[in-house]
Design a protein around this motif. Sequence first.
Motif, PDB file in Angstrom:
ATOM      1  N   VAL A 184      47.075  41.694  29.845  1.00 24.67           N
ATOM      2  CA  VAL A 184      45.623  41.869  29.844  1.00 24.67           C
ATOM      3  C   VAL A 184      44.910  40.827  28.972  1.00 24.67           C
ATOM      4  O   VAL A 184      43.882  40.270  29.366  1.00 24.67           O
ATOM      5  N   ASP A 185      45.478  40.499  27.815  1.00 26.72           N
ATOM      6  CA  ASP A 185      44.793  39.559  26.928  1.00 26.72           C
ATOM      7  C   ASP A 185      44.785  38.149  27.508  1.00 26.72           C
ATOM      8  O   ASP A 185      43.790  37.439  27.433  1.00 26.72           O
ATOM      9  N   GLN A 186      45.925  37.779  28.097  1.00 25.48           N
ATOM     10  CA  GLN A 186      45.999  36.455  28.719  1.00 25.48           C
ATOM     11  C   GLN A 186      44.986  36.326  29.860  1.00 25.48           C
ATOM     12  O   GLN A 186      44.310  35.312  29.983  1.00 25.48           O
ATOM     13  N   LEU A 187      44.901  37.360  30.687  1.00 18.64           N
ATOM     14  CA  LEU A 187      43.995  37.299  31.828  1.00 18.64           C
ATOM     15  C   LEU A 187      42.539  37.265  31.380  1.00 18.64           C
ATOM     16  O   LEU A 187      41.710  36.555  31.936  1.00 18.64           O
ATOM     17  N   MET A 188      42.222  38.041  30.300  1.00 22.09           N
ATOM     18  CA  MET A 188      40.838  38.045  29.819  1.00 22.09           C
ATOM     19  C   MET A 188      40.450  36.679  29.288  1.00 22.09           C
ATOM     20  O   MET A 188      39.322  36.214  29.517  1.00 22.09           O
ATOM     21  N   GLY A 222      45.118  43.199  34.687  1.00 27.54           N
ATOM     22  CA  GLY A 222      45.701  42.910  33.381  1.00 27.54           C
ATOM     23  C   GLY A 222      46.031  44.245  32.740  1.00 27.54           C
ATOM     24  O   GLY A 222      45.143  45.082  32.580  1.00 27.54           O
ATOM     25  N   VAL A 223      47.292  44.478  32.420  1.00 24.68           N
ATOM     26  CA  VAL A 223      47.666  45.790  31.883  1.00 24.68           C
ATOM     27  C   VAL A 223      48.093  45.662  30.425  1.00 24.68           C
ATOM     28  O   VAL A 223      48.583  44.621  29.990  1.00 24.68           O
ATOM     29  N   GLY A 224      47.891  46.742  29.673  1.00 24.63           N
ATOM     30  CA  GLY A 224      48.337  46.793  28.288  1.00 24.63           C
ATOM     31  C   GLY A 224      49.826  47.113  28.218  1.00 24.63           C
ATOM     32  O   GLY A 224      50.489  47.244  29.255  1.00 24.63           O
ATOM     33  N   GLN A 225      50.302  47.267  27.010  1.00 29.79           N
ATOM     34  CA  GLN A 225      51.747  47.494  26.835  1.00 29.79           C
ATOM     35  C   GLN A 225      52.217  48.781  27.501  1.00 29.79           C
ATOM     36  O   GLN A 225      53.349  48.894  27.938  1.00 29.79           O
ATOM     37  N   LYS A 226      51.318  49.742  27.534  1.00 29.42           N
ATOM     38  CA  LYS A 226      51.724  51.044  28.074  1.00 29.42           C
ATOM     39  C   LYS A 226      51.449  51.150  29.570  1.00 29.42           C
ATOM     40  O   LYS A 226      51.640  52.205  30.169  1.00 29.42           O
ATOM     41  N   GLY A 227      50.956  50.078  30.144  1.00 33.72           N
ATOM     42  CA  GLY A 227      50.551  50.107  31.552  1.00 33.72           C
ATOM     43  C   GLY A 227      51.655  50.592  32.485  1.00 33.72           C
ATOM     44  O   GLY A 227      51.445  51.406  33.379  1.00 33.72           O
ATOM     45  N   ILE A 228      52.861  50.045  32.237  1.00 28.00           N
ATOM     46  CA  ILE A 228      53.986  50.413  33.110  1.00 28.00           C
ATOM     47  C   ILE A 228      54.408  51.850  32.866  1.00 28.00           C
ATOM     48  O   ILE A 228      54.657  52.612  33.798  1.00 28.00           O
ATOM     49  N   GLU A 229      54.437  52.217  31.597  1.00 30.73           N
ATOM     50  CA  GLU A 229      54.898  53.562  31.254  1.00 30.73           C
ATOM     51  C   GLU A 229      53.992  54.635  31.860  1.00 30.73           C
ATOM     52  O   GLU A 229      54.431  55.710  32.232  1.00 30.73           O
ATOM     53  N   LEU A 270      49.445  56.803  24.569  1.00 34.27           N
ATOM     54  CA  LEU A 270      49.745  56.455  25.964  1.00 34.27           C
ATOM     55  C   LEU A 270      48.436  56.102  26.665  1.00 34.27           C
ATOM     56  O   LEU A 270      47.865  56.890  27.405  1.00 34.27           O
ATOM     57  N   ALA A 271      47.978  54.889  26.399  1.00 34.83           N
ATOM     58  CA  ALA A 271      46.736  54.448  26.999  1.00 34.83           C
ATOM     59  C   ALA A 271      46.862  52.971  27.318  1.00 34.83           C
ATOM     60  O   ALA A 271      47.571  52.247  26.616  1.00 34.83           O
ATOM     61  N   SER A 272      46.214  52.542  28.384  1.00 37.47           N
ATOM     62  CA  SER A 272      46.247  51.130  28.746  1.00 37.47           C
ATOM     63  C   SER A 272      44.830  50.664  29.011  1.00 37.47           C
ATOM     64  O   SER A 272      44.124  51.222  29.840  1.00 37.47           O
ATOM     65  N   LYS A 273      44.422  49.647  28.229  1.00 37.07           N
ATOM     66  CA  LYS A 273      43.096  49.068  28.453  1.00 37.07           C
ATOM     67  C   LYS A 273      43.308  47.926  29.440  1.00 37.07           C
ATOM     68  O   LYS A 273      44.115  47.037  29.195  1.00 37.07           O
ATOM     69  N   GLU A 274      42.603  47.972  30.546  1.00 35.89           N
ATOM     70  CA  GLU A 274      42.925  47.035  31.618  1.00 35.89           C
ATOM     71  C   GLU A 274      41.708  46.242  32.059  1.00 35.89           C
ATOM     72  O   GLU A 274      40.575  46.694  31.935  1.00 35.89           O
TER      73      GLU A 274
END
Lengths: 230, 412, 388
Positions: C194-198, C120-127, C94-98
Motif C-alpha cells: 500500500v505505501d509503495q502504491l500510494m 494496495g494492501v497492508g500487512q494484514k491484508g492477506i490474513e 486485524l485491519a488493513s488500510k488500503e
Amino acid sequence: MENLSEPIVQIRQLTKSYHRGEQLVPVLTNISFDIFSGEFIALMGPSGSGKSTLLNLIAGIDKPDSGSLKVSGIDIATLSEADLADWRAANVGFIFQFYNLMPVLTAFENVELPLLLTRLSRNQRRERVELALSMVGLTDRMEHYPSELSGGQQQRVAIARAFITDPVILVADEPTGDLDRASANDILAMLERLNSEMGKTIIMVTHDPHAAKSAHSIRHLEKGELDVTN
Amino acid sequence: MEWRIFYLAFLPGFSSIIRRVSGEFAKMHFLKLILRNTLRHKLRTGLTVLGLMVAILAFGLLRTVVDAWYAGAEGASSARLVTRNAISLVFPLPINYQERIRRIQGVTAISHASWFGGVYVTPKNFFPQFAVDAKTYFNLYPEYLIPPAELKAFLTDRKGCVIGRKLASTYGFKIGDTIPLRGTIYPGSWSFTVRAIYDGAEAGTDTSQFFFHWDYLNETMKKAVARRTDWIGVYVIEISDPDRAAEISTEVDAMFRNSLAETLTETEKAFQLGFVSMTEAIVVAIRIVSFLVIFIILAVMANTMAMTARERIAEYATLKALGFGPRFLAGLIYGESLAIALAGAMTGILLTFPVADRFSEQVGTLFPVFGVSLETVYMQAAAAIAVGLAAAILPAYRAARVSIVEGLRSIG
Amino acid sequence: MSVPLSYIWRNLAARKLTTLLTAGGMALVVFVFATVLMLEEGLRKTLVETGSPDNVVITRRSAGTEVQSVIDRDQAAIVENQPEVAYSANGLRLASKETIVLISLAKRNSDKASNVLIRGVGQKGIELRPQVEIAEGRMFRPGSTEIIAGKSVAERYKGAGVGETLRFGQREWTVVGIMDAGKTGFDSEIWGDVDQLMQAFRRPVYSSVILKLNDPAVFPQLKIRIENDPRLTLEVKQESVFYAEQSQLLANFIRYLGMILSIIFSIGAIIGAMITMYASVANRATEIGTLRALGFRRKNILAAFLMEALMLGAAGGVVGLVLASFMQLFTISTMNWQSFSELAFSFTLNGAIIIKSFAFALIMGVTGGFLPAARAARLNIVDSLRAA
C-alpha cells in the motif's frame, strides 16, 4: 379417329417386382397384351394379383423392370421423369377410388387444374370447364368445395377432370369402390357414355363383377399373370 | 345432353395444345393455391405466425439494444481527440496542460470535461454529468443545439447547468428548475439551476447529458480539499484535419512523457469504442442470443411445414399424376412457407417500433439513443425469409421425391 | 386404468422429425434459461464470496465504491483502533488500510485496453482474506515494487504473468506471484504494497479500511459509533453486503434481460409444442375414439396427451441442460458498471438451477399440451371413429 388395326396400348413381356425388405416379390411376370382404340377394358383379380400395378404402369406413374409398353407408338418405359410428366398431362386421364380432388379448390378449379398445363386462355379454359361440368350434371355445384359434395358428386368432378384434356386413355382404379350402388351406377353410366359417345379408351381396375359388366371385355389377373381364358 | 358436343366444340387440334407451358403457367392460380393451402389449418398457421412475430420482434429489439450500446461511438467525431491520463480514466490531468496543448500546430480549439458522478435522489436515476469549461465546450460540439439566449443565461450563472432534451423529458426538468445532486467523487450536496436545454442535431446525438461549470466545481473543491483543485478529467481537442489525428495524438502524448501525469490521446471514436469493448462480453452474449431466437423459431416453422407436407402427400402424388412437375410441388411448399414467414415478419417488424419506443421510455437515460435502424429492419426481413426457405427444404425435397404410387397409397 | 406409457412414447417415436424439432426448440429455450441463471449464479458467487461476514469495509460516506472513496490517514487511524477490532496472533490489530486505483491495461489477445483494479494492501491484508492463496510464485515483499496478480488478470492481460513486468506510476513493477482467490472478485485484481502504491500514484490518502471484528454481534454498535462520529464522514458495511451491492446493477441487468428473453423465447417454444400436439390429436382421432370405445375415460385421454407433452418438455429440458452444462467451461469478463473495473466470473451450475430449468421445460410442455389434450378428451366417440 385412330386406325382400329393398330393397338393404342401395346404391352410386351412386361415384368415388375417390388422389394419387401430383403425379399424381391414379383408382381407382374411377362405380361403381353394389346388394347385397341375405343376399347373399354376391366382388369379384375384378387388382391395382390397385380392389377393396380399394371394400371399404374400403363398410366405412366410407375416404371416396369423390363419389357416394353407402347402407348400410341411411344415406349413410355424409356421416358425420363420430366418427359413422362408431360406425356401424362397430354395422354392420360385419371379416376381414383377416393376421387383425389384438391380440398382447397372448388369443383370448377379442380376440373380446370389440368388445363393450367396448356396454352389455353382464361376464357377458353372457362368455356371447356363449364361444358365438362354440365356434361357430368354439376353445373349448379361449380363453386362448391369437395367437402361440400357427396361421394358420387366428387367422383363426377374427378371424371370431368379426367377427360377435360381429351386424353388418349382414361385409367380408373376402383372408381366405384367407395360409392353406394346408385352412385356407382351413375359413374359407370358416365364411363360408358365416354366410351361410346366420345370413343374414349378406358382401362378400369375393379373387383366388383357388376362394375365389370359395363366393360367390353374383362381381363383376369392371377398372381401376376394374365388369365387368357377370356 | 349429347356428349359429342364436347368434341364438336373443342376437338380440332386439341391434343396439340396440351404442351407444358414452362415457367409461366397461370401464376395467379399458383398463388391462389398457396394462399388457400396457407389458410387450410387456420389454427396451426395462426400459431406459427404468432411465434414468428414474437421471434422477429425479439430479434429486432435485441439488435436495437446492441446498436444502442454502440450509439456513443457512432455519434463520435473523428475530428475531435480526447486526451486522458495514461494510467486510467479515474486519474485526472492538471489544468495547465490546456495552454500547452493549444499551442500544438493543427489544434484549432480545446476544452475539457470532468466526470462528476453525482446521484440524483437514488442511484437508479443514472445520467452522465460533466463539469466542463463552459466558455469553450459547446463550441466543440456543434451537434448540441442550444438557443443563444439560453446559452447566455447559462454562461452568466455560475451554478447553472445545461441538460439534454431526453434527460429533461425523462425527469420533467424545465428551465429554472433546481436539480439536487449528491456527490460521490466530489463529496457533498450540490444543486444546479437548469439554464439551457439542448437538442441533438441528429437522431444519434446523445441528449441525456448534464453539463455545468467546472469553475464552480473547482472553487468549491478549493475550500474543501485544496489538494484536489486545478485538476480536470479529459481534454477534448478539435483539429483542423482529421487525417492528422494520429500525428497530433502522438505529439500530445510525447509532450507529457515522463511527467507526473502522462497522457493518452486518441480520437473520440476510439475513446468511446474503448468503453464499449470493456463490456464486449455482454454485447457478444446479446448477439448470440438474438440468433438463438431465430433458430428456435426455425425449429417451430420447420415442424409446421413438415407436418403440413406429410398430411398432403396424397395430394402431391395426385398433382404429379396429372402431370405437374416436382418444381411445381416444391414451389407450392416454398411459397406457403414464405407466405407464413413474411406474415410473421411483417407483424413482427411493425410491432418493433412501438415496443422499442415503450422500452426506450422505460429505460430512460440508460440508453441515450435507442432507435430501430433501417439495417435492423432489413436483418429482420432477411432472417424471416431465411427461416421460411430453410423450413421448406426438407418437406419440398420429400414432396418432389415422393413416388406417385406410394403417395397415392397414403390416402385415407 | 390409464393409457400405458409405452403407447405414448411410441407415438412420439413414430414422428421423429416433428418430435425432434419440437423438443429441439424447447431445448434451445431451456439452454438460454439455464445459461442466464448460471451467469447470475456465477456473478453472485464471485461477489458474495469475495466478502466475508466477519469483515467490515469502511469507505467515505456515499462513495459507493472503493475507487471513489477517500479516507485520510487520521481517520484511518481512528477507525483502526476501535475496540471491536480483533487482534491477530502477534498482538496487532486485524485491519488493513488500503488504496485502490484503476489502471488501464492491454489484453493479451486483442490489445484492447480495459480497467484493472490495483489494491494496495497492508500487512494484514492477506490474513483478512483467507480465501486468497498464492497459487504460483510468492507473496510480494513489503516495501518493494513487487506485485501479485489475480489468476484471471494474469491470464488475460499483457505483462501480468509471473516474472513479467508492468509499468505504471513511473515505475516498473515485477509480478512475483499469482493469487488464486477461489473464483472471487480478488481474482480480477492486482495487489501490491500500500505505501509503495500510494507513493507511485502520489496519493496521500487511503481508499478504504478493512477490519475483522472480534465478534460479528458487535457490528451494529461499531457502525453506529463510526457513522455518528463528526470527525469521520465514513460509512460502515459488512464486507459481504458491500460486495453484493457492488454487483447489483450488473446482476439486475442480467436478471431482467434473462427473464424477458426467457418469457419471449418460451412463447415460441410453447407455440411449437401446441402445433405438434394439435396435429397429434387430429391425426389420431380414430385412435382416440377406439380407446374410448374400449373403455378409457376422458380423463385417461387427457392424461395420455398431457403425458406426451410432458415427455416432449422433458426431452427438451434434458438436452437443454446438457448443452448448458458445457457453458461451465467458459468465463465471462466484463466491466462492472459500478466499480468501473473488469470482473471475471464463470457460468455456475447448481442443483437449484437444474431443478428450475427442468421445471421450466415441463411447464412449457404442459402449457403447450393442455389445450390440445383438452380437445382430445372432448372428442365424441362416434364422431372420432368416423374421422378416418
